[in-house]
Design an enzyme around this catalytic site. Structure first.
Site, PDB file in Angstrom:
ATOM      1  N   HIS B 142       0.788  -1.233   0.000  1.00  0.00           N
ATOM      2  CA  HIS B 142       0.000   0.000   0.000  1.00  0.00           C
ATOM      3  C   HIS B 142       0.826   1.292   0.000  1.00  0.00           C
ATOM      4  CE1 HIS B 142      -3.007  -2.983   1.164  1.00  0.00           C
ATOM      5  NE2 HIS B 142      -3.951  -2.115   0.909  1.00  0.00           N
ATOM      6  N   GLY B 193      -0.547  -3.060  -5.881  1.00  0.00           N
ATOM      7  CA  GLY B 193      -1.526  -4.122  -5.640  1.00  0.00           C
ATOM      8  C   GLY B 193      -2.901  -3.555  -5.347  1.00  0.00           C
ATOM      9  N   HIS B 194      -2.948  -2.390  -4.738  1.00  0.00           N
ATOM     10  CA  HIS B 194      -4.213  -1.698  -4.527  1.00  0.00           C
ATOM     11  C   HIS B 194      -4.225  -0.450  -5.406  1.00  0.00           C
ATOM     12  CE1 HIS B 194      -7.778   0.055  -2.966  1.00  0.00           C
ATOM     13  NE2 HIS B 194      -7.815  -0.624  -1.849  1.00  0.00           N
ATOM     14  N   HIS B 268     -11.134  -7.765  -5.977  1.00  0.00           N
ATOM     15  CA  HIS B 268     -11.560  -6.818  -4.945  1.00  0.00           C
ATOM     16  C   HIS B 268     -12.287  -5.641  -5.601  1.00  0.00           C
ATOM     17  CE1 HIS B 268     -10.948  -3.688  -1.843  1.00  0.00           C
ATOM     18  NE2 HIS B 268     -10.867  -4.692  -0.984  1.00  0.00           N
ATOM     19  N   GLU B 320     -13.587  -9.626  -0.608  1.00  0.00           N
ATOM     20  CA  GLU B 320     -14.401  -8.415  -0.866  1.00  0.00           C
ATOM     21  C   GLU B 320     -14.546  -8.187  -2.360  1.00  0.00           C
ATOM     22  OE1 GLU B 320     -13.318  -5.906   3.046  1.00  0.00           O
ATOM     23  OE2 GLU B 320     -11.935  -5.529   1.418  1.00  0.00           O
ATOM     24  N   GLU B 336     -19.661  -3.552  -0.174  1.00  0.00           N
ATOM     25  CA  GLU B 336     -19.022  -2.598   0.721  1.00  0.00           C
ATOM     26  C   GLU B 336     -19.441  -1.166   0.347  1.00  0.00           C
ATOM     27  OE1 GLU B 336     -14.780  -3.150   0.618  1.00  0.00           O
ATOM     28  OE2 GLU B 336     -14.403  -1.240   1.648  1.00  0.00           O
ATOM     29  N   CYS B 338     -17.709   1.463   0.426  1.00  0.00           N
ATOM     30  CA  CYS B 338     -16.658   2.066  -0.409  1.00  0.00           C
ATOM     31  C   CYS B 338     -16.791   1.637  -1.874  1.00  0.00           C
ATOM     32  CB  CYS B 338     -15.276   1.667   0.090  1.00  0.00           C
ATOM     33  SG  CYS B 338     -14.832   2.463   1.630  1.00  0.00           S
ATOM     34  N   CYS B 416     -12.343   2.474   7.120  1.00  0.00           N
ATOM     35  CA  CYS B 416     -12.209   2.844   5.713  1.00  0.00           C
ATOM     36  C   CYS B 416     -13.451   3.507   5.124  1.00  0.00           C
ATOM     37  CB  CYS B 416     -11.750   1.627   4.899  1.00  0.00           C
ATOM     38  SG  CYS B 416     -12.890   0.984   3.709  1.00  0.00           S
ATOM     39  N   CYS B 417     -14.642   2.993   5.448  1.00  0.00           N
ATOM     40  CA  CYS B 417     -15.841   3.554   4.837  1.00  0.00           C
ATOM     41  C   CYS B 417     -16.221   4.937   5.364  1.00  0.00           C
ATOM     42  CB  CYS B 417     -17.003   2.585   4.978  1.00  0.00           C
ATOM     43  SG  CYS B 417     -16.723   1.020   4.102  1.00  0.00           S
TER      44      CYS B 417
END
Lengths: 649, 649
Positions: B142, B193-194, B268, B320, B336, B338, B416-417
């Site tokens: 990240h 990766g994200h 994801h 997810e 989710e 997000c 996170c949300c």
């Protein structure tokens, strides 16, 4: 020694040795067990299956016996694989005393005798791998569970052959257990995390009449769930706080409360129902009405709130357990094959006690559906999990459905259900009849015969039937000499109308507890004929079963049906069945080894009316569709595809 | 600098700074963000919430900056919590330049400048905890994701204040990244990766016009999924084979194939849709029709096969992630918050490119339903997972439903949300309007106004509406001086009939891409009035969505409805709605902060007709029942209870 009768028992099963099953439906499966499953499993236990993971089971015992060097291989409960196989062999020897297998069994028993320690202890894992840690973790370590399976095998082999060597092994082992466990100062007040030994001890008692087996069983049942302190906490503290399996909820082990305070089936379904079977045995033997009521209450909760229409139980993969009332999802049904089998065991015991057909109905339901679905028609592959709805497109891609297999798996993939099915099928005859001093009971309908003594008079009952495909059952009575007694034949709960004749004459008979009782002086060649109406039935669920809202299942006689993609195309959930139109049963001799299928009418969305968008305010056209349902137990024998039991209506 | 326009863009959003939202529906939520969420989160970042787990975020940066001693606390991506909060603050400053928060922001930016290493690197985890392992695991760690959130915050703050210090931090950081990553010899051919940095780099580009940001974005997007060898394997080998997270399937990271070969949304959901947003940005800027078609294909697959009626996406808790087409279970929907928000981001970008209302429809759908359901009406609690069917009796007891929370959870339970909702609500104005040289677009209906320059002429558009509860929208045009241009107003896809007047006179207008376009010389006080028919709609799913077979959902305008136990009693799955009977919308000012409810007729099983047994061949009586549906976003604000969106009909 099978005539030890308790006040609480209305009847006792007629022993497997005295029952012949020669039935178009069941005999092929019994042949599979004898000719294919038993030899295959023996090779597996001896690590002789090419390509399969080694079992190590025989080897473990050889090491424990000092016949070879090495270390233990496999699970802590590996021994039970041998014992379950031995029980299946013992049952098959009761049917047919085959000298080859009897010799093999005697050699195995010699091996067990050598592996047994001087003090009576017998468990290859602990003897070889952790000799200092015996009995330190009865919650997780299955020592008592393995012992139980040994005792069951022993009782069955003793019944088959009358040879006592294995019974002596058991007796010495139990003496050792009694030295370790008990309420006396210095003994452990423990009981097994995986119940099973309870019902096994009662089998030893029935075989020998020795009270020590009952006392130990009673101790285990009475100590279970007592607190504070909880025994599982005591032994954990003694271990320094470590666990083999880190399960914190004692309801998983049915150890969350003392037995007499338990009212709902909880935790691991197989453990639970093995335990409830042991409770039924003990309660009957002890004349303990309070304990029996515990079993009745647990039964009622199981059947009325936590059982699938197939007789499957345990709706959650997590902990292979019961969850809450009416939580019976079809696509995530866990319903382990062994759990349906254990329900048969439990039902069979309750039936002998209360003589009520409801128990026989459930026994039959689980047998023809939730248990039998565990094995393929060729005996080569197995379902561990028996879902009631499978959509491979999703099930193969959702992690929360990973326990759902979309086709049966080969034998060596799972070690526990195949031998359990094998011993069930091998011992099927013992579930068919019961007797007491004045009555012979016919619970299940299978062609064959039984020999039984009534007041010293030899009586043969011959059953002729094409069950479950036809509802006609013909029973010929052959007493050595004329004799008065009653024959009680179950009129199944699913049957709305039964016509009964004796020697060709229509008779009105009393029904007691769902059994038609024929009391008369029977003479050679008397015939009872029972015609059970067996129409296609449309079944609904209690509306609290949310997943079945607006849906019906098809059933005929004891057989639950399903739709398969093979016969009905894909997207089975889209099909609406028209239950007002004729639902026609047809025997198809070349389909699935010969089954009755159900054909009917329904509708499905007209694909031409679809726009391709996911959501629409338009209504869809529906077109008519012919529907064909096959027996649930026989699904997934023609390749991978969709299946549903509950159909929209 | 916002007028850098690509050939591929039909329009660009009108900046948040130029939009005022003063809307009965939305303004209370924007107030919640400013007055409650932003201060609360600031306290959380500073570990000042009693009872909450520490965040450590500010402290981590202070350690990295050398202001204090200590070690890093929290997740490897902890920095992003601060950046998301900063972006929300920056948006709120664009609306209202509050000196207190601007001062706090400047202090934070000073801290970031001190924490930034001499070579431009900025990440508190690596600087403090693993200084030698920077950039060794872009798959899991990240670093690029955190950088992306920094860049987004920077662009928003620069837009709000014109202050360049944070942009300089970003510029130096990007220069460092370009030194590390690239196709040149000795550089890493890695990518995150994200995904997230891609869209963030395009924001920096839009703010500055500097091509280095585009080039880096393009490099990341083009390298993604290239093989063999796969970069994630290369870096893993260099690490000696270790992983932080042991995920073997590269589709989780959208790295299973090169971007231009990807046709279905995989892995994801939030990662996927952040990436697709970046792809849309890059494709438009680069005039890359092929890349744009990748985005369009992915969009179509998402919307037509993998999206809930609420705009929720990602149907599986495991990873997810997206699963397979039409796998949209309601009771195990992951969806989710997000992910719904990221769908708004993506839709907004596609809308500027193609000018097609379908994008705006989905943007609106996700906004009023799947995103907004994530926050309680009081802003104090959050859903991370937004199921479409909740039955607490089961959901609280099934392990395979453990991600389903039956009520919203307090703020600090999920990191996170909440900040994602905060930044969405704070920046809502930017989604309402777009413009190009000759047109002003009205995408969303919110009371308020916008100031925009058309050919150098200041034009004010004033919108009056009670949307989403009423379909009437009144737009007053206030050009400084009369001017010819077009105003394009979305006629939503859900609307079957719209009446349009200009200055009170009924007009026929051209619709292009779902927008009613009014081209004329506008003068002060001209009024457009649009009356969108907003009846209650009965919606059906594509029949491949098995869980919705035989069910309908209720929708009115953009708002999806649900049944709650509070209004309808328990066992909602048992209710059948009569869609032929009147479904009546009623504004209830005192319910759930003021909502339109839908009232109708249906039936439910007559409990008196039940026998108590689980399965029966009897049919059940049904009794009539009044039904009341409330907006889905507002469910679970009145205590725990059942909820369903899809109702049997």
């Amino acid at each position: 020694m099978s005539n030890i009768m308790s006040d609480k028992l209305q009847m006792e099963p007629i022993s497997l040795k005295n029952v012949v099953v020669e039935d178009a439906f069941w005999t092929p499966w019994q042949k599979l067990v004898k000719e294919s499953i038993i030899p295959y499993q023996w090779d597996a236990l001896n690590d002789r299956i090419p390509g399969a993971e080694p079992s190590g089971t025989i080897r473990n015992f050889e090491i424990a016996a000092g016949r070879r060097e090495g270390t233990h291989y496999g699970m802590v409960f590996q021994d039970s694989d041998l014992y379950k196989w031995m029980e299946a062999v013992a049952f098959s020897l009761q049917l047919d005393r085959d000298s080859t297998w009897e010799q093999t069994m005697d050699e195995v028993i010699d091996l067990l005798a050598e592996a047994q320690e001087a003090n009576g202890y017998l468990n290859s894992y602990y003897t070889v791998k952790e000799p200092d840690n015996k009995w330190t973790n009865v919650k997780d370590d299955h020592e008592l569970y393995c012992a139980g399976h040994l005792f069951e095998a022993a009782a069955a082999y003793y019944e088959a052959t009358g040879k006592s060597k294995i019974m002596d092994i058991c007796s010495r082992f139990v003496d050792h257990i009694i030295e370790v466990f008990g309420r006396e100062e210095g003994k452990k007040k423990g009981y097994p995390g995986h119940p099973e030994i309870e019902l096994a001890l009662m089998k030893l008692y029935r075989a020998t009449g020795e009270n020590k087996y009952v006392s130990l069983c009673q101790f285990f049942i009475e100590e279970r769930g007592q607190q504070p302190p909880h025994y599982f906490d005591i032994e954990k503290e003694k271990r320094g706080g470590t666990d083999r399996f880190n399960l914190k909820n004692y309801d998983y082990f049915q150890a969350h409360a003392p037995i007499k305070e338990q009212t709902t089936p909880e935790g691991h379904a197989v453990r639970a129902v093995y335990l409830y079977s042991g409770i039924a045995d003990l309660a009957a033997q002890q004349n303990d009405e309070q304990l029996l009521n515990v079993a009745r209450t647990l039964w009622k909760n199981t059947i009325d709130k936590r059982m699938y229409i197939t007789g499957g139980i345990g709706s959650s993969e997590y902990q292979e357990r019961f969850t809450v009332d009416y939580d019976l999802p079809n696509d995530r049904a866990y319903t382990e094959t062994c759990a349906a089998i254990s329900l048969i065991f439990w039902a069979h015991r309750m039936l002998q006690i209360d003589g009520d057909r409801e128990y026989a109905d459930i026994m039959e339901l689980a047998l023809y559906n939730g248990a039998l679905s565990g094995i393929s028609l060729d005996g080569q592959s197995y379902f561990y999990v028996n879902s009631l709805e499978v959509w491979p497109h999703t099930a193969n891609h959702r992690h929360d459905m990973s326990s759902v297999k979309t086709t049966r798996q080969p034998w060596f993939g799972c070690a526990c259900c195949p031998p359990n099915i094998a011993r069930l099928l091998a011992s099927l005859g013992q579930y068919v009849y019961s007797k007491n001093e004045s009555e012979i009971y016919v619970h299940l309908f299978m062609q064959g015969e039984t020999d039984v003594k009534m007041n010293g008079n030899n009586v043969k009952l011959q059953q002729q039937t094409q069950y479950p495909w036809q509802g006609n059952i013909n029973i010929t009575v052959q007493p050595q000499k004329s004799e008065e007694f009653a024959i009680a034949v179950r009129i199944p709960g699913w049957c709305q109308n039964a016509s009964i004749t004796v020697n060709g004459e229509k008779v009105q008979v009393n029904q007691e507890g769902g059994y038609a009782k024929f009391l008369r002086t029977w003479k050679k060649g008397d015939e009872i004929n029972i015609e059970l109406d067996m129409p296609v039935e449309v079944v609904r669920s209690h509306p609290e079963v949310r997943e079945n809202a607006g849906k019906v299942a098809l059933k005929r006689g004891p057989v639950v049906y399903c739709l398969e993609e093979k016969d009905n195309g894909s997207n089975l959930q889209d099909i609406e069945i028209n239950e007002k139109k004729q639902l026609e049963p047809t025997f198809e001799p070349h389909l699935l080894n010969g089954v009755v299928t159900i054909q009917g009418k329904g509708t499905i969305t007209d694909r031409a009316s679809l726009s391709g968008s996911l959501y629409t305010t338009s209504t869809f056209e529906r077109t008519s569709k012919d529907i064909k349902a096959v027996p649930y137990y026989a699904w997934s024998n023609r390749g991978e595809g969709e299946m549903i039991v509950w159909i929209r209506n």
